[in-house]
Scaffold this motif. Structure first.
Motif, PDB file in Angstrom:
ATOM      1  N   GLN A  97      -3.614   3.446   5.482  1.00 53.42           N
ATOM      2  CA  GLN A  97      -3.496   4.523   4.513  1.00 53.42           C
ATOM      3  C   GLN A  97      -4.874   5.101   4.249  1.00 53.42           C
ATOM      4  N   GLU A  98      -4.921   6.406   4.017  1.00 52.31           N
ATOM      5  CA  GLU A  98      -6.198   7.051   3.747  1.00 52.31           C
ATOM      6  C   GLU A  98      -6.770   6.619   2.400  1.00 52.31           C
ATOM      7  N   HIS A  99      -5.889   6.322   1.453  1.00 51.02           N
ATOM      8  CA  HIS A  99      -6.345   6.000   0.102  1.00 51.02           C
ATOM      9  C   HIS A  99      -5.670   4.723  -0.383  1.00 51.02           C
ATOM     10  N   ASN A 100      -6.327   4.034  -1.294  1.00 46.45           N
ATOM     11  CA  ASN A 100      -5.711   2.899  -1.969  1.00 46.45           C
ATOM     12  C   ASN A 100      -4.643   3.412  -2.928  1.00 46.45           C
ATOM     13  N   ASN A 160       0.793  -1.232   0.000  1.00 46.43           N
ATOM     14  CA  ASN A 160       0.000   0.000   0.000  1.00 46.43           C
ATOM     15  C   ASN A 160       0.828   1.286   0.000  1.00 46.43           C
TER      16      ASN A 160
END
Length: 315
Positions: A233-236, A166
């Motif tokens: 993580q906030e985003h992929n 990630n």
């Protein structure tokens, strides 16, 4: 497990010295291999850095894994080699003393150049023990890479594990001839190549991405100790299927305006190139919408130099 003639039992911790050659001063050059085995059997993860001696971020990532005891698994085995190219690290050089790039001579030969011999012994004595490989790199020269995992196109196994790691970006990239990653691919060993930051530099954010990625990777295999909190993580990650280099049309002083990780639109001004005399100024514009995943941080460029790496197709 037996590595370089040393037996390492389940539940044992051991540092083995990988010694191939001496300096011309007759001084030994030893490559420490830090091995941590849990009592419970499981996968073997091989973590390497410093294939290029001037790439410090990766060395620091692996050092932190050891110092924080993240490398002590709940099950299975973790093998850490913080500096594979100790020869280059001593002189802060990308290459070996023989002028060869270690990452261009795999799997190596028993009677070849110094770099080739190190690659050969590593490939025959250490790599066969690994079920999965994590290898840490930075951008070369003054080129700063966004934190990213490089994956061979159509390697869906590596892509799956890259998503587990990630990092902000996953970049589809063909394997280089005679590289460590190509050797892993031919041996059928899943490997992830992490790129982040630039050579001869330590970047706190890049190092954090690397350490957190390893923690997520170990947790995926139930190898991470319970005391560690799994970083989220906030985003992929953004999967970059195709990308291109933006090159300098003129030689001169480089003034960058766009940073790594930034999404830009076609026509956005990314930089300007000037001469030292105040007579010439050329603007560098984005040729398409995309993410900037590499920025040349050199203050001076020559015509044709790569100054930005931009995505052209994402998914």
């Amino acid at each position: 497990m037996k590595i370089l003639g040393e037996n390492i039992a389940l539940g044992e911790s051991k540092t083995i010295l990988f010694n191939i050659a001496k300096l011309y001063t007759a001084t030994n050059v030893e490559i420490p291999i830090i091995i941590e085995r849990a009592q419970k059997p499981g996968p073997t993860i091989l973590i390497t850095a410093g294939i290029h001696g001037d790439e410090i971020n990766g060395v620091e990532i692996v050092r932190q894994l050891i110092a924080k005891k993240i490398n002590k698994p709940k099950k299975g085995t973790v093998i850490c080699i913080p500096i594979l190219n100790v020869f280059g690290f001593l002189s802060m050089s990308r290459q070996f003393p023989d002028g060869h790039d270690l990452n261009r001579v795999f799997p190596g030969t028993k009677k070849g150049s110094l770099a080739s011999r190190v690659a050969h012994h590593f490939t025959t004595e250490i790599l066969p023990h690994a079920d999965y490989c994590l290898d840490f790199h930075t951008g070369g020269a003054s080129r700063f890479n966004a934190a990213q995992i490089r994956v061979t196109p159509n390697d869906y196994v590596a892509l799956k594990y890259a998503k587990v790691f990630n990092a902000p970006f996953i970049v589809m990239s063909k394997t280089l001839e005679k590289s460590y990653r190509q050797t892993c691919l031919k041996m059928g060993t899943p490997s992830l190549l992490f790129e982040g930051g630039k050579s001869l530099s330590c970047d706190r954010d890049i190092i954090e991405y690397g350490v957190h990625g390893v923690m997520r990777f170990l947790d995926h295999f139930a190898m991470l100790q319970h005391k560690f909190k799994i970083p989220t993580q906030e985003h992929n990650p953004v999967v970059i299927e195709k990308s291109t280099w933006i090159r300098a049309h003129k030689s001169g002083l480089l003034h960058t305006k766009a940073n790594c990780n930034k999404f830009v639109q076609k026509g956005d001004i990314l930089a300007s190139i000037t001469d030292p005399y105040g007579e010439m100024k050329v603007r560098v514009k984005a040729p398409n919408d995309g993410y900037i995943i590499n920025v040349n941080q050199s203050p001076i460029v020559h015509q044709g130099d790569a100054i930005f790496h931009i995505s052209t197709l994402v998914s």
